[in-house]
Every structure is written in structure tokens, then in C-alpha cells.
Design an enzyme around this catalytic site. Sequence first.
Site, PDB file in Angstrom:
ATOM      1  N   PRO A   2      -5.688  24.315  22.057  1.00 23.37           N
ATOM      2  CA  PRO A   2      -6.128  23.565  23.015  1.00 23.37           C
ATOM      3  C   PRO A   2      -5.731  24.549  24.343  1.00 23.37           C
ATOM      4  O   PRO A   2      -4.588  25.276  24.567  1.00 23.37           O
ATOM      5  CB  PRO A   2      -5.394  22.363  22.870  1.00 23.37           C
ATOM      6  CG  PRO A   2      -4.171  22.380  22.106  1.00 23.37           C
ATOM      7  CD  PRO A   2      -4.745  23.556  21.336  1.00 23.37           C
ATOM      8  N   GLU A   3      -6.657  24.614  25.357  1.00 17.66           N
ATOM      9  CA  GLU A   3      -6.446  25.223  26.582  1.00 17.66           C
ATOM     10  C   GLU A   3      -6.284  24.169  27.716  1.00 17.66           C
ATOM     11  O   GLU A   3      -6.271  22.956  27.171  1.00 17.66           O
ATOM     12  CB  GLU A   3      -7.478  26.178  26.789  1.00 17.66           C
ATOM     13  CG  GLU A   3      -7.836  27.124  25.697  1.00 17.66           C
ATOM     14  CD  GLU A   3      -8.915  28.051  25.887  1.00 17.66           C
ATOM     15  OE1 GLU A   3      -9.158  28.528  27.052  1.00 17.66           O
ATOM     16  OE2 GLU A   3      -9.188  28.730  24.750  1.00 17.66           O
TER      17      GLU A   3
END
Length: 275
Positions: A2-3
Site C-alpha cells: 500500500p502507498e
Amino acid sequence: MPELPEVRTVAVFLNKKVANLSILNTECFFEKMIWRNEVNEFKKEVSNQKILRVLNYGKYLMFEFKDWMMISHLRMEGKWSVSPKEIDVYNKNHLRLQFELSNGEYLKYYDSRKFGTIEIWKKDDYLELSGMEKLGPEPLNSKPSFQYLKDKAAKSNSLIKAFILDQSVLCGIGNIYANEILFAANIHPERITKSLSDKEINKILKASNQILERAINLKGTSIHSYKSGDGEIGQFQNELKVHLRKDEECYECGSKIVKKQVAGRGTYFCKICQH
Ligand SMILES: [Zn+2]
């Protein structure tokens, strides 16, 4: 992994669900995920603490208590949910940590690969001790300034792909969004950073802002296993222009998208549009 947009989505979801609730009881099924202290010490620190809010800074998910800041690193597969005890939004075998909340619900953390970690620090010094004070600004809300990025870029001999992945320069951009930002800015990922013109630096800033905002609005990109806290799937994967599109036609010029390792990461780009 996840960013920023995915972690923001999780933070917004969790904040709605758990803000102002207190932790009554903590169970940990994988002790190594508690990064800094003994599990019993950790349990004592969060016991009866009220969760004031859930927020994120870049890829860091944070639970703010009165005295403590609890930081969750989701790494590859970490997922949070809120549900009754007997209901599991994700695979029950991957449940690693759960908090009983004062409204009777459970805040649960699942992690199939067990790379995620949790750390808890006193609020006074968490920025320094967690290493977060070294992070650069999030490229959102028209921040950082052009001058900030220009000064950083002028000193950098790195490839531009590595530069925008560097969390001490910009916080929250990972591989997917780095690929998309460089395509939107028409910049080849192997350019030396200090060779960028003012116009190109501006294009990177603008593209970062627009792409991250759009991805947040679409609740992130779901490629491998990412889901937001209620198991919902983000939709930005439908708008990817280069990432995972090897050998497919570029939407701008029709030539084939190339994949190459750059800065140690799978990098997708168009040789014609990016220079
Ligand atoms: Zn192209």
C-alpha cells in the site's frame, strides 16, 4: 504494497469506526509484530486508552491516543477491519492482533505474510524515535513547494525513479504511483535527477498531486490483495496508464509500454512519450 492513497483510505475508514472508542482488551497472536516492546508492556500501554483519531502520514498509519501514538506499518499484506468478535472480514487464519473496543466491536489486524509491524511511542517524541521526522512532505494539497523540490533535485545524482521513491524527499509514493507520475510528467525514469528543468520539476509536482488525489478519491489501487478496511476494493487500477501494462499500447502514442528494472523496481514506461 500500500502507498499513500491506500493507507489514507484505511485511515479514513478506521477513523469513522473507532475514533473516541477505548481499548478494553488486547490479544496478540503473533508477538513478533510488536516492534519495540514486550507484548505485555504493549498491552498495558494501550489498555483503557481512548483512540482520539486515526490518521496517516504517507505510508504510516497512526492511531493517536491521549499519551501514545501507535504506528502500524502494513508492509505487503497488512489489513485492518472493525467487526463483531465472531465475524472476520478477512481470512481468520491471518488474524494477528485484535482490540476489544468500548462499543463491543473488535478492531482486528490481519496479515497473511506477517511482514507488518506495530510500534507505540510517547506522543512527545514519536516523530524522532520512530524515524518519521526524516520523512519528506506528502505531495498533496499543493505541497511541497516548487522551490523545495528544485533544491532537493539540484543536489541529486540519483535516477529520477529512485528520487521520487525516496521517502525523505516525498512521502507516500511507492512503485505504482512513481511509474504513473513519471508517465504523466513525460519524464524517462532513468534521467539523472539534477538534469531536470524547472518545467519538468513542476510537472512532477503537479502529476504527483493530481494522481494521488484521484487515487484517494477512488479508494486506492487494488492489484494484489489491498482492500480498504471494510473489504471494499479500490478502483484506481482501472486508470493505470503504464503500470503492469508491459507490451500493451501506450494510450498517448500507440507504441509498446516497456518494463525494465530501474532503482531495483519493476518500472513501466513509454520510450516515446517519456524522455
Ligand atoms: Zn507513448
